[in-house]
Design a protein around this motif. Structure first.
Motif, PDB file in Angstrom:
ATOM      1  N   MET A 121       1.172  -0.860   0.338  1.00  0.00           N
ATOM      2  CA  MET A 121      -0.057   0.164   0.117  1.00  0.00           C
ATOM      3  C   MET A 121       1.041   1.126  -0.120  1.00  0.00           C
ATOM      4  O   MET A 121       1.945   1.251   0.613  1.00  0.00           O
ATOM      5  N   PRO A 122       0.325   2.378  -1.001  1.00  0.00           N
ATOM      6  CA  PRO A 122       1.357   3.232  -0.548  1.00  0.00           C
ATOM      7  C   PRO A 122       1.353   3.569   0.666  1.00  0.00           C
ATOM      8  O   PRO A 122       0.483   3.829   1.509  1.00  0.00           O
ATOM      9  N   ALA A 123       2.668   4.821   0.953  1.00  0.00           N
ATOM     10  CA  ALA A 123       2.920   5.290   2.280  1.00  0.00           C
ATOM     11  C   ALA A 123       1.630   6.620   2.676  1.00  0.00           C
ATOM     12  O   ALA A 123       1.860   6.130   3.791  1.00  0.00           O
ATOM     13  N   SER A 124       1.026   6.927   1.558  1.00  0.00           N
ATOM     14  CA  SER A 124       0.150   7.658   2.345  1.00  0.00           C
ATOM     15  C   SER A 124      -1.123   7.013   2.934  1.00  0.00           C
ATOM     16  O   SER A 124      -1.832   7.622   3.546  1.00  0.00           O
ATOM     17  N   ILE A 125      -1.304   5.866   2.479  1.00  0.00           N
ATOM     18  CA  ILE A 125      -2.441   5.320   3.762  1.00  0.00           C
ATOM     19  C   ILE A 125      -2.026   4.970   4.893  1.00  0.00           C
ATOM     20  O   ILE A 125      -1.172   3.766   5.025  1.00  0.00           O
ATOM     21  N   SER A 126      -3.138   5.332   6.224  1.00  0.00           N
ATOM     22  CA  SER A 126      -3.010   4.673   7.306  1.00  0.00           C
ATOM     23  C   SER A 126      -3.266   3.408   7.255  1.00  0.00           C
ATOM     24  O   SER A 126      -3.635   2.772   6.443  1.00  0.00           O
ATOM     25  N   LYS A 127      -2.767   2.859   8.912  1.00  0.00           N
ATOM     26  CA  LYS A 127      -3.086   1.123   9.253  1.00  0.00           C
ATOM     27  C   LYS A 127      -4.660   0.608   9.103  1.00  0.00           C
ATOM     28  O   LYS A 127      -4.798  -0.088   8.509  1.00  0.00           O
ATOM     29  N   PHE A 128      -5.586   1.935   8.969  1.00  0.00           N
ATOM     30  CA  PHE A 128      -6.777   1.933   9.539  1.00  0.00           C
ATOM     31  C   PHE A 128      -7.069   1.300   8.230  1.00  0.00           C
ATOM     32  O   PHE A 128      -7.774   0.541   8.182  1.00  0.00           O
ATOM     33  N   GLN A 129      -6.590   2.442   7.179  1.00  0.00           N
ATOM     34  CA  GLN A 129      -7.246   2.277   6.149  1.00  0.00           C
ATOM     35  C   GLN A 129      -6.842   0.856   5.280  1.00  0.00           C
ATOM     36  O   GLN A 129      -7.634   0.592   4.395  1.00  0.00           O
ATOM     37  N   SER A 130      -5.838   1.305   5.569  1.00  0.00           N
ATOM     38  CA  SER A 130      -5.062  -0.487   5.038  1.00  0.00           C
ATOM     39  C   SER A 130      -6.245  -1.906   4.961  1.00  0.00           C
ATOM     40  O   SER A 130      -6.230  -2.585   4.234  1.00  0.00           O
ATOM     41  N   LYS A 131      -5.975  -1.654   6.624  1.00  0.00           N
ATOM     42  CA  LYS A 131      -7.108  -3.207   6.625  1.00  0.00           C
ATOM     43  C   LYS A 131      -8.458  -2.799   6.368  1.00  0.00           C
ATOM     44  O   LYS A 131      -9.001  -4.078   6.139  1.00  0.00           O
ATOM     45  N   ALA A 132      -8.931  -1.747   6.510  1.00  0.00           N
ATOM     46  CA  ALA A 132     -10.374  -1.291   5.660  1.00  0.00           C
ATOM     47  C   ALA A 132     -10.394  -2.173   4.330  1.00  0.00           C
ATOM     48  O   ALA A 132     -11.108  -2.221   3.840  1.00  0.00           O
ATOM     49  N   ALA A 133      -9.628  -1.780   3.479  1.00  0.00           N
ATOM     50  CA  ALA A 133      -9.600  -1.726   2.247  1.00  0.00           C
ATOM     51  C   ALA A 133      -8.869  -3.247   2.374  1.00  0.00           C
ATOM     52  O   ALA A 133      -9.819  -4.134   1.043  1.00  0.00           O
ATOM     53  N   GLY A 134      -8.677  -4.440   2.935  1.00  0.00           N
ATOM     54  CA  GLY A 134      -8.374  -5.470   3.254  1.00  0.00           C
ATOM     55  C   GLY A 134      -9.369  -6.012   2.859  1.00  0.00           C
ATOM     56  O   GLY A 134      -9.257  -7.726   2.604  1.00  0.00           O
ATOM     57  N   THR A 135     -10.656  -5.546   4.322  1.00  0.00           N
ATOM     58  CA  THR A 135     -11.340  -6.204   4.735  1.00  0.00           C
ATOM     59  C   THR A 135     -12.278  -6.316   3.948  1.00  0.00           C
ATOM     60  O   THR A 135     -12.887  -6.813   3.207  1.00  0.00           O
ATOM     61  N   LEU A 136     -12.460  -4.929   3.421  1.00  0.00           N
ATOM     62  CA  LEU A 136     -13.524  -4.790   2.065  1.00  0.00           C
ATOM     63  C   LEU A 136     -12.792  -6.334   0.481  1.00  0.00           C
ATOM     64  O   LEU A 136     -13.501  -6.755   0.068  1.00  0.00           O
TER      65      LEU A 136
END
Length: 199
Positions: free
Chosen positions: A80-95
């Motif tokens: 994931m790009p460095a600009s994406i937070s851990k929360f956003q990364s986990k949410a994207a992975g869940t989706l």
């Protein structure tokens, strides 16, 4: 003579070619299924013809998502790009995994619904799939409602996924969208110093 240390390979810049082909092929098929499903609900005249498209297309999606799932587990994916937070990364992975689950569940519930209703699951003229459930009016009604609810859920998930993809492609331009295309992946500005230091 110096020896090179064994270091883990860097994550790829793009998803592998199989993942990219399956992604865009299935995106087109799922969009087609959404419009076919809407047509089936609004037109009794076209319903039989649309159903003859809906069933084999759904089974094709089921087979392709199994292949895609195996491919996803077999190969590493871009970071994931460095600009994406851990929360956003986990949410994207869940989706991401929810989309996989929905793409599996919808064809299976459709197949089970037809089986419970005693209807043939036609792939092609003269080629039918075997029933996976015994005939049952109760199960047919239950699966019919479940299939319809999941279809609407998938629709909203696809809209959300598409909106996020276009946001990253046109606004953030952080390379996330290009990782699933054939274009050159952009390097996020916040990652440039570390990328140069690694050269």
């Amino acid at each position: 003579m110096s020896r090179k240390k064994n270091t883990p390979s860097a994550p790829p810049m793009h998803f592998n070619i199989t993942a990219r082909i399956l992604h865009w092929l299935m995106a087109a098929m799922i969009l087609a299924m959404i419009f076919i499903g809407l047509g089936m609900m609004t037109s009794l005249t076209w319903r039989p013809w649309l159903l003859n498209l809906h069933v084999p297309l759904g089974i094709a999606i089921l087979l392709l998502v199994i292949i895609r799932f195996i491919n996803r587990l077999s190969f590493s994916v871009p970071k994931m790009p460095a600009s994406i937070s851990k929360f956003q990364s986990k949410a994207a992975g869940t989706l991401h995994w929810l989309l996989y689950g929905m793409m599996l569940a919808l064809p299976l519930t459709g197949w089970a619904q037809l089986s419970a209703g005693g209807f043939p699951v036609k792939l092609f003229p003269g080629v039918n799939l075997p029933p996976i459930l015994p005939q049952s009016p109760f199960l047919f009604a239950l699966l019919h409602d479940a299939h319809r609810v999941m279809a609407w859920l998938l629709f909203f998930m696809v809209v959300g996924h598409l909106s996020a993809a276009l946001l990253h492609a046109w606004v953030y331009r952080d390379g996330l969208f290009s990782s699933i295309t054939w274009g050159r992946k952009m390097i996020n500005k916040s990652e440039e110093p570390s990328a140069r230091a690694a050269e």
